[in-house]
Scaffold this active site. Structure first.
Site, PDB file in Angstrom:
ATOM      1  N   ASP A 193      -5.311   0.125  -4.759  1.00  0.00           N
ATOM      2  CA  ASP A 193      -4.470   0.166  -6.051  1.00  0.00           C
ATOM      3  C   ASP A 193      -5.311   0.382  -7.471  1.00  0.00           C
ATOM      4  O   ASP A 193      -4.779   1.454  -8.002  1.00  0.00           O
ATOM      5  CB  ASP A 193      -3.934  -1.383  -6.409  1.00  0.00           C
ATOM      6  CG  ASP A 193      -2.972  -1.352  -7.667  1.00  0.00           C
ATOM      7  OD1 ASP A 193      -2.003  -0.773  -7.638  1.00  0.00           O
ATOM      8  OD2 ASP A 193      -3.325  -2.150  -8.749  1.00  0.00           O
ATOM      9  N   THR A 247      -4.644  -7.893  -0.175  1.00  0.00           N
ATOM     10  CA  THR A 247      -5.785  -7.625   0.636  1.00  0.00           C
ATOM     11  C   THR A 247      -6.875  -6.940  -0.116  1.00  0.00           C
ATOM     12  O   THR A 247      -6.552  -6.488  -1.090  1.00  0.00           O
ATOM     13  CB  THR A 247      -5.661  -6.842   2.041  1.00  0.00           C
ATOM     14  OG1 THR A 247      -5.400  -5.166   1.598  1.00  0.00           O
ATOM     15  CG2 THR A 247      -4.398  -7.352   2.794  1.00  0.00           C
ATOM     16  N   ASN A 269       0.827  -1.100  -0.033  1.00  0.00           N
ATOM     17  CA  ASN A 269      -0.063  -0.212  -0.086  1.00  0.00           C
ATOM     18  C   ASN A 269       0.698   1.377  -0.135  1.00  0.00           C
ATOM     19  O   ASN A 269       0.599   2.273  -0.636  1.00  0.00           O
ATOM     20  CB  ASN A 269      -1.031  -0.046   1.153  1.00  0.00           C
ATOM     21  CG  ASN A 269      -2.006  -1.151   1.206  1.00  0.00           C
ATOM     22  OD1 ASN A 269      -2.245  -1.567   0.073  1.00  0.00           O
ATOM     23  ND2 ASN A 269      -2.688  -1.377   2.170  1.00  0.00           N
ATOM     24  N   ALA A 270       2.071   1.406   0.785  1.00  0.00           N
ATOM     25  CA  ALA A 270       3.008   2.404   0.775  1.00  0.00           C
ATOM     26  C   ALA A 270       3.422   2.630  -0.581  1.00  0.00           C
ATOM     27  O   ALA A 270       3.603   3.709  -1.148  1.00  0.00           O
ATOM     28  CB  ALA A 270       4.079   2.023   1.857  1.00  0.00           C
ATOM     29  N   MET A 271       3.667   1.440  -1.368  1.00  0.00           N
ATOM     30  CA  MET A 271       4.309   1.502  -2.376  1.00  0.00           C
ATOM     31  C   MET A 271       3.427   2.112  -3.393  1.00  0.00           C
ATOM     32  O   MET A 271       3.697   3.045  -4.631  1.00  0.00           O
ATOM     33  CB  MET A 271       4.766   0.191  -3.129  1.00  0.00           C
ATOM     34  CG  MET A 271       5.638   0.186  -4.303  1.00  0.00           C
ATOM     35  SD  MET A 271       7.124   1.242  -4.468  1.00  0.00           S
ATOM     36  CE  MET A 271       8.264   0.354  -2.990  1.00  0.00           C
ATOM     37  N   THR A 272       2.016   1.916  -3.654  1.00  0.00           N
ATOM     38  CA  THR A 272       1.004   2.482  -4.337  1.00  0.00           C
ATOM     39  C   THR A 272       1.063   4.079  -4.330  1.00  0.00           C
ATOM     40  O   THR A 272       0.776   4.377  -5.036  1.00  0.00           O
ATOM     41  CB  THR A 272      -0.202   1.613  -4.032  1.00  0.00           C
ATOM     42  OG1 THR A 272      -0.338   0.096  -4.394  1.00  0.00           O
ATOM     43  CG2 THR A 272      -1.569   2.079  -4.673  1.00  0.00           C
ATOM     44  N   ASP A 325       4.165  -3.185  -6.573  1.00  0.00           N
ATOM     45  CA  ASP A 325       3.387  -3.024  -5.312  1.00  0.00           C
ATOM     46  C   ASP A 325       2.472  -4.637  -5.671  1.00  0.00           C
ATOM     47  O   ASP A 325       2.178  -5.191  -4.417  1.00  0.00           O
ATOM     48  CB  ASP A 325       2.267  -1.966  -5.278  1.00  0.00           C
ATOM     49  CG  ASP A 325       1.289  -1.907  -6.388  1.00  0.00           C
ATOM     50  OD1 ASP A 325       1.606  -2.589  -7.426  1.00  0.00           O
ATOM     51  OD2 ASP A 325       0.435  -0.745  -6.448  1.00  0.00           O
ATOM     52  N   GLY A 326       2.416  -5.075  -6.690  1.00  0.00           N
ATOM     53  CA  GLY A 326       1.630  -6.231  -6.864  1.00  0.00           C
ATOM     54  C   GLY A 326       2.590  -7.421  -6.332  1.00  0.00           C
ATOM     55  O   GLY A 326       2.172  -8.452  -6.039  1.00  0.00           O
ATOM     56  N   ASP A 376      -4.712   4.095  -9.511  1.00  0.00           N
ATOM     57  CA  ASP A 376      -4.454   4.008 -11.035  1.00  0.00           C
ATOM     58  C   ASP A 376      -5.470   4.950 -11.889  1.00  0.00           C
ATOM     59  O   ASP A 376      -4.689   5.689 -12.617  1.00  0.00           O
ATOM     60  CB  ASP A 376      -4.780   2.712 -11.552  1.00  0.00           C
ATOM     61  CG  ASP A 376      -3.834   1.521 -11.137  1.00  0.00           C
ATOM     62  OD1 ASP A 376      -2.481   1.738 -10.672  1.00  0.00           O
ATOM     63  OD2 ASP A 376      -4.107   0.279 -11.412  1.00  0.00           O
TER      64      ASP A 376
END
EC number: 2.7.8.-
Length: 205
Positions: free
Chosen positions: A87, A80, A29-32, A69-70, A91
């Site tokens: 995500d 989750t 989530n942080a990366m997203t 993130d994936g 996008d």
């Protein structure tokens, strides 16, 4: 279409990186959020300032975080439900910022209203393409058809802006107009596919 054919090859590269990032204590989530924030800021800052090549490079780097993130989610054993919603939402935000920035550049720097309108068509159609698929799946239907999904939209747009930033004449014009047409066609393709599937389901009921 690229999502289907390139997914396995891309995963072989991104999965080890995703696992490494997880070991460093980062979360999907942080990366997203990081990738989305970077894309939005870079697009809305650099493109309207007529820095198309630099903007393309920076936006591309941040868009690539969407691949990680994936991979990080897979390294943790699966994503989750909230992560999937986050995500998809991010996008849409990133895509909207990119095409809004291109439209802004076309309006102000290029002084080309038709091109700006085409960029706005790309923006709206891109959102609708994703929405049709999500709404169809929520209704138990499928909408996995169409000429351009997110990967194709980003590649076409960023190749156009990058080449134009390198002084290739009309590169961004060709890219955006082509993408506008293909995006509208994709919306129609998905709606037709959902209509046919819904009719078949009703006939069997």
């Amino acid at each position: 279409m690229l999502n289907i054919f390139a997914r396995a090859s891309v995963s072989r590269v991104t999965d080890p990186i995703g696992a490494w990032l997880v070991r460093r204590g980062l979360t999907p989530n942080a990366m997203t959020l990081f990738g989305t924030a970077g894309t939005v800021v870079a697009a809305l800052w650099l493109f309207p300032a007529n820095q198309l090549f630099i903007g393309t490079v920076v936006v591309t780097v941040f868009v690539l975080f969407d691949l990680f993130d994936g991979a990080m989610a897979r390294a943790l054993g699966g994503g989750t439900s909230f992560g999937a919603v986050l995500d998809a939402s991010c996008d849409r935000i990133a895509d909207g910022a990119l095409f809004a920035a291109i439209a802004w550049w076309a309006f102000t720097t290029a002084d080309n209203r038709p091109l700006a309108a085409a960029a706005l068509v790309c923006l709206v159609a891109g959102q609708v393409i994703s929405y049709v698929k999500a709404r169809a799946e929520a209704s138990g239907l499928s909408a996995d058809v169409g000429l351009v999904e997110r990967a194709e939209r980003l590649i076409i747009a960023l190749v156009g802006t990058g080449l134009y930033g390198l002084h290739v004449p009309y590169a961004v014009h060709v890219a955006i107009w082509l993408l506008a047409v293909l995006s509208v066609v994709t919306v129609v393709q998905r709606l037709v596919a959902v209509y046919r599937e819904a009719r078949e389901a009703e006939a069997k009921a």
